[in-house]
Write a protein that holds these residues in place. Structure first.
Motif, PDB file in Angstrom:
ATOM      1  N   TYR A  50      12.132 -12.490 118.375  1.00  0.00           N
ATOM      2  CA  TYR A  50      11.900 -13.930 118.194  1.00  0.00           C
ATOM      3  C   TYR A  50      12.947 -14.545 117.262  1.00  0.00           C
ATOM      4  CZ  TYR A  50       7.773 -15.816 120.601  1.00  0.00           C
ATOM      5  OH  TYR A  50       6.926 -16.345 121.527  1.00  0.00           O
ATOM      6  N   ALA A  51      13.338 -13.799 116.241  1.00  0.00           N
ATOM      7  CA  ALA A  51      14.352 -14.312 115.317  1.00  0.00           C
ATOM      8  C   ALA A  51      15.706 -14.413 116.029  1.00  0.00           C
ATOM      9  CB  ALA A  51      14.442 -13.415 114.087  1.00  0.00           C
ATOM     10  N   MET A  52      16.037 -13.391 116.809  1.00  0.00           N
ATOM     11  CA  MET A  52      17.314 -13.395 117.544  1.00  0.00           C
ATOM     12  C   MET A  52      17.358 -14.525 118.559  1.00  0.00           C
ATOM     13  SD  MET A  52      19.110 -10.503 116.717  1.00  0.00           S
ATOM     14  CE  MET A  52      19.854  -9.621 118.070  1.00  0.00           C
ATOM     15  N   ALA A  53      16.194 -14.843 119.150  1.00  0.00           N
ATOM     16  CA  ALA A  53      16.146 -15.917 120.143  1.00  0.00           C
ATOM     17  C   ALA A  53      16.094 -17.292 119.480  1.00  0.00           C
ATOM     18  CB  ALA A  53      14.929 -15.722 121.059  1.00  0.00           C
ATOM     19  N   GLY A  54      16.050 -17.319 118.141  1.00  0.00           N
ATOM     20  CA  GLY A  54      16.011 -18.596 117.423  1.00  0.00           C
ATOM     21  C   GLY A  54      14.645 -19.273 117.437  1.00  0.00           C
ATOM     22  N   ILE A  55      13.613 -18.552 117.815  1.00  0.00           N
ATOM     23  CA  ILE A  55      12.271 -19.150 117.872  1.00  0.00           C
ATOM     24  C   ILE A  55      11.657 -19.208 116.475  1.00  0.00           C
ATOM     25  CG2 ILE A  55       9.948 -18.931 118.883  1.00  0.00           C
ATOM     26  CD1 ILE A  55      11.320 -17.468 121.266  1.00  0.00           C
ATOM     27  N   GLY A  74       3.326 -21.150 114.278  1.00  0.00           N
ATOM     28  CA  GLY A  74       4.510 -22.012 114.325  1.00  0.00           C
ATOM     29  C   GLY A  74       5.640 -21.479 113.457  1.00  0.00           C
ATOM     30  N   ARG A  75       5.517 -20.268 113.025  1.00  0.00           N
ATOM     31  CA  ARG A  75       6.513 -19.601 112.178  1.00  0.00           C
ATOM     32  C   ARG A  75       6.107 -18.130 112.087  1.00  0.00           C
ATOM     33  NH1 ARG A  75       5.131 -20.521 105.960  1.00  0.00           N
ATOM     34  NH2 ARG A  75       5.972 -18.434 105.959  1.00  0.00           N
ATOM     35  N   ALA A  76       6.960 -17.323 111.480  1.00  0.00           N
ATOM     36  CA  ALA A  76       6.541 -15.949 111.203  1.00  0.00           C
ATOM     37  C   ALA A  76       5.786 -15.934 109.878  1.00  0.00           C
ATOM     38  CB  ALA A  76       7.758 -15.035 111.127  1.00  0.00           C
ATOM     39  N   PRO A  77       4.826 -15.029 109.714  1.00  0.00           N
ATOM     40  CA  PRO A  77       4.184 -14.913 108.404  1.00  0.00           C
ATOM     41  C   PRO A  77       5.185 -14.375 107.380  1.00  0.00           C
ATOM     42  CG  PRO A  77       3.468 -13.120 109.835  1.00  0.00           C
ATOM     43  CD  PRO A  77       4.335 -14.030 110.670  1.00  0.00           C
ATOM     44  N   PHE A 111       4.730 -11.895 118.883  1.00  0.00           N
ATOM     45  CA  PHE A 111       5.052 -13.204 119.486  1.00  0.00           C
ATOM     46  C   PHE A 111       3.870 -14.170 119.330  1.00  0.00           C
ATOM     47  CE2 PHE A 111       7.592 -10.649 122.921  1.00  0.00           C
ATOM     48  CZ  PHE A 111       8.584 -10.364 121.998  1.00  0.00           C
ATOM     49  N   GLU A 112       2.677 -13.659 119.636  1.00  0.00           N
ATOM     50  CA  GLU A 112       1.488 -14.526 119.567  1.00  0.00           C
ATOM     51  C   GLU A 112       1.265 -15.052 118.153  1.00  0.00           C
ATOM     52  OE1 GLU A 112      -1.910 -12.468 121.150  1.00  0.00           O
ATOM     53  OE2 GLU A 112      -1.073 -12.353 123.169  1.00  0.00           O
ATOM     54  N   ILE A 113       1.447 -14.183 117.163  1.00  0.00           N
ATOM     55  CA  ILE A 113       1.251 -14.617 115.772  1.00  0.00           C
ATOM     56  C   ILE A 113       2.217 -15.752 115.439  1.00  0.00           C
ATOM     57  CG2 ILE A 113       1.562 -13.920 113.359  1.00  0.00           C
ATOM     58  CD1 ILE A 113       0.491 -11.126 114.191  1.00  0.00           C
ATOM     59  N   CYS A 114       3.467 -15.604 115.807  1.00  0.00           N
ATOM     60  CA  CYS A 114       4.465 -16.657 115.543  1.00  0.00           C
ATOM     61  C   CYS A 114       4.112 -17.929 116.310  1.00  0.00           C
ATOM     62  CB  CYS A 114       5.858 -16.184 115.933  1.00  0.00           C
ATOM     63  SG  CYS A 114       6.452 -14.792 114.957  1.00  0.00           S
ATOM     64  N   ASP A 115       3.691 -17.774 117.571  1.00  0.00           N
ATOM     65  CA  ASP A 115       3.326 -18.952 118.370  1.00  0.00           C
ATOM     66  C   ASP A 115       2.151 -19.692 117.727  1.00  0.00           C
ATOM     67  OD1 ASP A 115       5.316 -18.246 120.118  1.00  0.00           O
ATOM     68  OD2 ASP A 115       3.965 -17.477 121.681  1.00  0.00           O
ATOM     69  N   ALA A 134      10.013  -5.002 116.086  1.00  0.00           N
ATOM     70  CA  ALA A 134      10.882  -5.325 117.226  1.00  0.00           C
ATOM     71  C   ALA A 134      10.555  -6.710 117.773  1.00  0.00           C
ATOM     72  CB  ALA A 134      10.725  -4.260 118.317  1.00  0.00           C
ATOM     73  N   GLY A 135       9.274  -7.050 117.796  1.00  0.00           N
ATOM     74  CA  GLY A 135       8.858  -8.363 118.301  1.00  0.00           C
ATOM     75  C   GLY A 135       9.344  -9.493 117.402  1.00  0.00           C
ATOM     76  N   PHE A 136       9.145  -9.347 116.104  1.00  0.00           N
ATOM     77  CA  PHE A 136       9.635 -10.377 115.175  1.00  0.00           C
ATOM     78  C   PHE A 136      11.159 -10.500 115.269  1.00  0.00           C
ATOM     79  CE2 PHE A 136       5.598  -9.321 112.768  1.00  0.00           C
ATOM     80  CZ  PHE A 136       4.986 -10.541 112.999  1.00  0.00           C
TER      81      PHE A 136
END
Ligand SMILES: *Cc1c(COP(=O)(O)O)cnc(C)c1O
Length: 358
Positions: free
Chosen positions: A209-214, A183-186, A176-180, A204-206
């Motif tokens: 975040y993808a399922m939540a649309g983040i 501003g995107r997933a690597p 989550f922190e990496i995406c935050d 699981a974390g990625f």
């Protein structure tokens, strides 16, 4: 007027929506999470990559990512009234269990392979007051023993290895922190693989975040095992795993199937890197970037280096390598790898000039 930023949010509060917490879960924190994502410009240039980053997990309270999962596992143990916790460990799980167990007022038992734990990690557990049992066997044997001890109902005790799902849940927060931060997933996430809990947790974390649309996409997962302890790469358990990277010296990973699922669902790979490649990355990230990680952590960068040199990573790709633990934990390896010798001099300006060749 400068607005105050306000208190730094606690990890478990910040990501509460994605964690198995209830109103009855006690608040517990040693300040885990919130670790830096560092752009590796100089090392990236050496590898031919312009967007190489490191997630520096050695800045966690006990110096490794294990704290992210341990804080959840220990809080949940408290919630159900546990009085003691137990784990097997290659070192960092025991350091983390000892610390969070101490903070929670629990008895802590750790079972370790004798002679195979980096000194700093062992001392962390001992100073925190854990009972340390060293067995004549490797990590895999230690894990089998604590699983049986925790399953027996003669001695109610919570197992806090990564087979405890609360550990994996807490470790998702690094993704989550990496995406935050980005501003995107690597595009690529490189990570060392030992017992394989962490690669499973990141995936699981990625996915959360993808399922939540983040985030729109999930990264390809690149897992790296040490060549002498590479059961997933070989497709069979390794009886006598051997590597300088003691945190990933594991011959039969507990989360094997989760890890291969993360690899396959992400279109990624799990490969081996030699101890020489690991130690080269360990020295390079310290001397080019100022980041002192432990040998196991450097397996992620060793793997990136290898794939980049083989032309298998695009120059512009967003790559995050997870540096799982702090280099101070393993002073013996540091001493053996330190490039520069100490220069002896008398206590005068001239004497210091002389040894510097000035
Ligand atoms: C635990 C650990 C690993 C391996 O993580 P797994 O979840 O067991 O795959 C890698 N590096 C360090 C520093 C660790 O402490």
């Amino acid at each position: 007027m400068i607005e105050p930023l306000g208190p730094r949010p606690r990890l478990l509060d910040r990501y509460r929506a994605f964690l198995p917490l209830t109103d009855a879960t006690p608040a517990l924190s040693l300040g885990e999470g919130g670790t830096p994502l560092v752009h590796l410009r100089r090392l990236g240039a050496a590898y031919g990559l312009v967007n190489l980053h490191a997630k520096v997990e050695g800045t966690n309270p006990t110096g490794s990512f294990k704290d992210r999962g341990m804080v959840v596992a220990v809080a949940k143990a408290l919630e159900v009234g546990a009085r003691s916790i137990i784990c097997a460990s290659t070192g960092n799980t025991s350091a983390s269990a000892a610390a969070y167990g101490a903070a929670a007022g629990l008895d802590v038992v750790v079972v370790l392979p004798k002679g195979a734990i980096a000194l700093g990690k062992l001392l962390q557990a001992l100073v925190a007051g854990a009972r340390v049992v060293a067995i004549d066997g490797n990590f895999d044997a230690a894990l089998a023993i604590v699983r049986e001890l925790a399953a027996g109902d003669d001695h109610p005790i919570t197992l806090v290895n990564s087979v405890n799902p609360h550990r994996i849940a807490g470790q998702k927060t690094a993704a989550f922190e990496i995406c935050d931060d980005l501003g995107r997933a690597p595009e690529l996430l490189a990570i060392p693989v030992g017992n394989a809990g962490n690669i499973s947790a990141y995936w699981a974390g990625f996915t959360d975040y993808a399922m939540a649309g983040i985030v729109e996409r999930r990264p390809r997962m690149l897992g790296f095992q040490a060549a002498g302890a590479a059961p997933i790469v070989r497709g069979a358990p390794v009886e006598q795993p051997e590597t300088v990277a003691t945190a990933i010296r594991i011959g039969n990973p507990a989360s094997w199937t989760l890890a291969t699922a993360a690899r396959d669902e992400s279109g990624g790979r799990i490969e081996a890197v030699t101890d020489d490649e690991i130690l080269a990355a360990y020295r390079d990230v310290a001397s080019l970037e100022g980041i002192f990680c432990e040998p196991s952590s450097a397996a992620s960068l060793a793997g990136v280096a290898k794939l980049a040199r083989a032309g298998e990573i695009e120059r512009e790709a967003f790559v995050v390598a997870v540096l799982t633990g702090n280099g101070l934990k393993d002073p013996a390896t540091a001493e053996a790898q330190a490039g520069a010798a100490i220069l002896d001099a008398g206590a005068s300006v001239d004497a210091v000039r002389r040894v510097l060749g000035w």
